[in-house]
Scaffold this active site. Sequence first.
Site, PDB file in Angstrom:
ATOM      1  N   LYS A  17      46.316  58.690   2.594  1.00 36.85           N
ATOM      2  CA  LYS A  17      46.774  59.528   3.474  1.00 36.85           C
ATOM      3  C   LYS A  17      47.310  59.850   5.275  1.00 36.85           C
ATOM      4  O   LYS A  17      46.658  58.765   5.758  1.00 36.85           O
ATOM      5  CB  LYS A  17      46.127  60.961   3.618  1.00 36.85           C
ATOM      6  CG  LYS A  17      45.995  61.826   1.500  1.00 36.85           C
ATOM      7  CD  LYS A  17      47.692  61.632   0.845  1.00 36.85           C
ATOM      8  CE  LYS A  17      47.328  62.187  -0.200  1.00 36.85           C
ATOM      9  NZ  LYS A  17      48.494  61.896  -1.028  1.00 36.85           N
ATOM     10  N   CYS A  18      47.868  60.203   5.305  1.00 37.98           N
ATOM     11  CA  CYS A  18      48.610  60.645   7.167  1.00 37.98           C
ATOM     12  C   CYS A  18      47.282  60.284   8.187  1.00 37.98           C
ATOM     13  O   CYS A  18      46.852  61.677   7.834  1.00 37.98           O
ATOM     14  CB  CYS A  18      49.652  61.194   6.949  1.00 37.98           C
ATOM     15  SG  CYS A  18      50.378  61.424   8.926  1.00 37.98           S
ATOM     16  N   PRO A  19      47.065  59.933   9.056  1.00 32.32           N
ATOM     17  CA  PRO A  19      47.659  58.778   9.760  1.00 32.32           C
ATOM     18  C   PRO A  19      47.935  57.035   9.406  1.00 32.32           C
ATOM     19  O   PRO A  19      48.113  56.644   9.527  1.00 32.32           O
ATOM     20  CB  PRO A  19      47.729  59.324  11.257  1.00 32.32           C
ATOM     21  CG  PRO A  19      46.585  59.664  11.606  1.00 32.32           C
ATOM     22  CD  PRO A  19      45.989  60.398   9.981  1.00 32.32           C
TER      23      PRO A  19
END
Length: 74
Positions: free
Chosen positions: A12-14
Amino acid sequence: MTPVLYNLSGLKCPLPVIKTRKKLAAMASGTLIRVDTTDPLAVIDMPHFCNEDGHELVETEKTENGHRFLIRKR
Protein backbone atom coordinates in the site's frame (compact mmCIF):
# COMPACT_ATOMS: atom_id res chain seq x y z
CA MET A 1 15.79 -3.96 -24.08
CA THR A 2 13.91 -6.36 -21.82
CA PRO A 3 12.48 -4.64 -18.75
CA VAL A 4 13.31 -5.73 -15.22
CA LEU A 5 10.14 -7.14 -13.65
CA TYR A 6 9.29 -5.81 -10.20
CA ASN A 7 6.19 -7.19 -8.49
CA LEU A 8 4.92 -4.91 -5.73
CA SER A 9 1.48 -6.48 -5.45
CA GLY A 10 -0.03 -6.28 -1.99
CA LEU A 11 1.88 -3.16 -0.92
CA LYS A 12 0.00 0.00 0.00
CA CYS A 13 0.91 3.66 -0.51
CA PRO A 14 3.61 4.88 -0.18
CA LEU A 15 5.58 1.60 -0.39
CA PRO A 16 5.29 1.02 -4.17
CA VAL A 17 6.88 4.41 -4.91
CA ILE A 18 9.51 4.08 -2.16
CA LYS A 19 10.56 0.61 -3.32
CA THR A 20 10.55 1.63 -7.00
CA ARG A 21 12.72 4.67 -6.22
CA LYS A 22 15.20 2.49 -4.31
CA LYS A 23 15.29 -0.14 -7.08
CA LEU A 24 15.84 2.50 -9.79
CA ALA A 25 18.69 4.07 -7.79
CA ALA A 26 20.67 0.84 -8.22
CA MET A 27 19.99 0.58 -11.97
CA ALA A 28 21.81 2.05 -14.97
CA SER A 29 20.41 5.06 -16.81
CA GLY A 30 18.10 4.04 -19.66
CA THR A 31 17.11 0.76 -18.01
CA LEU A 32 13.45 -0.26 -18.25
CA ILE A 33 11.53 -1.54 -15.25
CA ARG A 34 8.00 -2.99 -15.30
CA VAL A 35 6.27 -2.48 -11.94
CA ASP A 36 3.13 -4.42 -11.01
CA THR A 37 0.97 -2.93 -8.23
CA THR A 38 -2.37 -3.62 -6.59
CA ASP A 39 -2.55 -0.32 -4.67
CA PRO A 40 -5.37 1.76 -6.23
CA LEU A 41 -3.45 4.98 -5.48
CA ALA A 42 -0.44 3.84 -7.52
CA VAL A 43 -2.18 5.08 -10.69
CA ILE A 44 -1.80 8.60 -9.24
CA ASP A 45 1.46 8.12 -7.31
CA MET A 46 3.63 6.47 -9.99
CA PRO A 47 3.14 9.14 -12.70
CA HIS A 48 3.78 11.84 -10.07
CA PHE A 49 6.92 10.05 -8.88
CA CYS A 50 8.25 9.71 -12.46
CA ASN A 51 7.57 13.39 -13.14
CA GLU A 52 9.24 14.51 -9.91
CA ASP A 53 12.34 12.30 -10.34
CA GLY A 54 12.65 12.79 -14.10
CA HIS A 55 12.01 9.19 -15.16
CA GLU A 56 10.01 8.44 -18.31
CA LEU A 57 6.67 6.74 -17.73
CA VAL A 58 6.56 4.79 -20.99
CA GLU A 59 3.29 2.95 -20.42
CA THR A 60 0.51 2.50 -17.87
CA GLU A 61 -1.74 -0.53 -18.12
CA LYS A 62 -4.80 -1.53 -16.08
CA THR A 63 -4.53 -5.14 -14.95
CA GLU A 64 -7.03 -7.50 -13.39
CA ASN A 65 -5.79 -6.68 -9.88
CA GLY A 66 -4.29 -3.21 -10.25
CA HIS A 67 -1.88 -1.44 -12.60
CA ARG A 68 1.35 -2.11 -14.45
CA PHE A 69 3.85 0.65 -15.15
CA LEU A 70 6.72 0.63 -17.62
CA ILE A 71 9.36 3.14 -16.52
CA ARG A 72 12.65 4.15 -18.18
CA LYS A 73 15.26 5.38 -15.72
CA ARG A 74 16.65 8.83 -16.51
